[in-house]
Structures are given as structure tokens and as C-alpha cells.
Design a protein around this motif. Structure first.
Motif, PDB file in Angstrom:
ATOM      1  N   CYS A   8       0.840  -1.191   0.000  1.00  0.00           N
ATOM      2  CA  CYS A   8       0.000   0.000   0.000  1.00  0.00           C
ATOM      3  C   CYS A   8       0.879   1.247   0.000  1.00  0.00           C
ATOM      4  O   CYS A   8       1.755   1.391   0.847  1.00  0.00           O
ATOM      5  CB  CYS A   8      -0.915  -0.016   1.215  1.00  0.00           C
ATOM      6  SG  CYS A   8      -1.904   1.472   1.364  1.00  0.00           S
ATOM      7  N   CYS A  11      -0.330   3.642   3.411  1.00  0.00           N
ATOM      8  CA  CYS A  11       0.053   3.354   4.797  1.00  0.00           C
ATOM      9  C   CYS A  11       1.264   2.436   4.870  1.00  0.00           C
ATOM     10  O   CYS A  11       1.773   2.183   5.948  1.00  0.00           O
ATOM     11  CB  CYS A  11      -1.126   2.749   5.574  1.00  0.00           C
ATOM     12  SG  CYS A  11      -1.571   1.100   5.033  1.00  0.00           S
ATOM     13  N   SER A  13       1.491  -0.723   4.336  1.00  0.00           N
ATOM     14  CA  SER A  13       1.272  -2.106   4.729  1.00  0.00           C
ATOM     15  C   SER A  13       1.403  -3.013   3.513  1.00  0.00           C
ATOM     16  O   SER A  13       1.158  -2.606   2.375  1.00  0.00           O
ATOM     17  CB  SER A  13      -0.105  -2.270   5.374  1.00  0.00           C
ATOM     18  OG  SER A  13      -1.117  -2.018   4.433  1.00  0.00           O
ATOM     19  N   CYS A  54      -6.623  -1.724   0.132  1.00  0.00           N
ATOM     20  CA  CYS A  54      -5.789  -2.007   1.291  1.00  0.00           C
ATOM     21  C   CYS A  54      -6.683  -2.438   2.447  1.00  0.00           C
ATOM     22  O   CYS A  54      -7.681  -1.787   2.727  1.00  0.00           O
ATOM     23  CB  CYS A  54      -4.995  -0.758   1.653  1.00  0.00           C
ATOM     24  SG  CYS A  54      -4.062  -0.950   3.169  1.00  0.00           S
ATOM     25  N   VAL A  56      -5.838  -2.367   5.500  1.00  0.00           N
ATOM     26  CA  VAL A  56      -5.563  -1.558   6.679  1.00  0.00           C
ATOM     27  C   VAL A  56      -6.249  -0.200   6.587  1.00  0.00           C
ATOM     28  O   VAL A  56      -6.955   0.215   7.486  1.00  0.00           O
ATOM     29  CB  VAL A  56      -4.042  -1.389   6.873  1.00  0.00           C
ATOM     30  CG1 VAL A  56      -3.740  -0.520   8.079  1.00  0.00           C
ATOM     31  CG2 VAL A  56      -3.387  -2.761   7.023  1.00  0.00           C
ATOM     32  N   CYS A  57      -6.033   0.500   5.476  1.00  0.00           N
ATOM     33  CA  CYS A  57      -6.543   1.868   5.394  1.00  0.00           C
ATOM     34  C   CYS A  57      -7.600   2.042   4.302  1.00  0.00           C
ATOM     35  O   CYS A  57      -8.162   3.112   4.167  1.00  0.00           O
ATOM     36  CB  CYS A  57      -5.383   2.844   5.182  1.00  0.00           C
ATOM     37  SG  CYS A  57      -4.616   2.682   3.566  1.00  0.00           S
ATOM     38  N   SER A  59      -7.168   2.184   1.194  1.00  0.00           N
ATOM     39  CA  SER A  59      -6.673   2.914   0.033  1.00  0.00           C
ATOM     40  C   SER A  59      -6.637   2.020  -1.195  1.00  0.00           C
ATOM     41  O   SER A  59      -6.456   0.814  -1.102  1.00  0.00           O
ATOM     42  CB  SER A  59      -5.278   3.444   0.336  1.00  0.00           C
ATOM     43  OG  SER A  59      -4.688   3.920  -0.849  1.00  0.00           O
TER      44      SER A  59
END
Ligand SMILES: [Zn+2]
Length: 81
Positions: A8, A11, A13, A54, A56-57, A59
């Protein structure tokens, strides 16, 4: 077939991502019940806008981990334990 691993850009990740479709199942259902044509259009839009996100975020700024930029992100951010 192995799933592609992404890095990503937002972030940093690294990991596999689900392909999350944009929009909502509920809206799709309502549109289908109200009228067939908007339902079809909405379904087509959701399928066409389906992109890896993503985890995690959320995105969509993802690059494949085996690309130069993906390697750079992996080297910058330590992988989670
Ligand atoms: Zn991210």
C-alpha cells in the motif's frame, strides 16, 4: 493460483487484499426492487469499479510487491510480527 501480494502506497502495509466492490449491497437490492434498469446499471458499475483495496486503510493506491516500488515500500516498512 497464488493471490497477488500488494504494497500500500498510503500506509505502507504489505499483504494480500480482498477485492472489495464499491457501493453497497443494500442500495443494489433496493434499486433492483424499484426498477430493473437502474439495478442493472448499478451492478455493472459496482463490477467495473471493483478494485483491490488495502485491508488496513482502505486505500486503492496499491502496487504489486514484486514491482520496484513495492519492494521499496517493503524495505521501508518492517513487516508486522
Ligand atoms: Zn493502506
Amino acid at each position: 493460483m497464488a493471490r497477488k501480494v500488494w504494497a500500500c502506497k498510503t500506509c505502507g502495509s504489505v499483504g494480500q487484499t480482498g477485492s472489495a466492490a464499491s457501493g453497497s449491497c443494500l442500495i443494489e437490492l433496493v434499486l433492483w426492487m424499484c426498477a430493473i434498469v437502474p439495478g442493472v446499471i448499478y451492478s455493472l458499475w459496482r463490477i467495473s469499479s471493483r478494485k483491490s483495496k488495502c485491508k488496513v486503510c482502505g486505500s486503492k493506491e496499491l502496487v504489486p510487491l514484486d514491482s520496484p516500488e513495492g519492494r521499496r515500500i517493503r524495505d521501508t516498512v518492517p513487516p508486522p510480527p
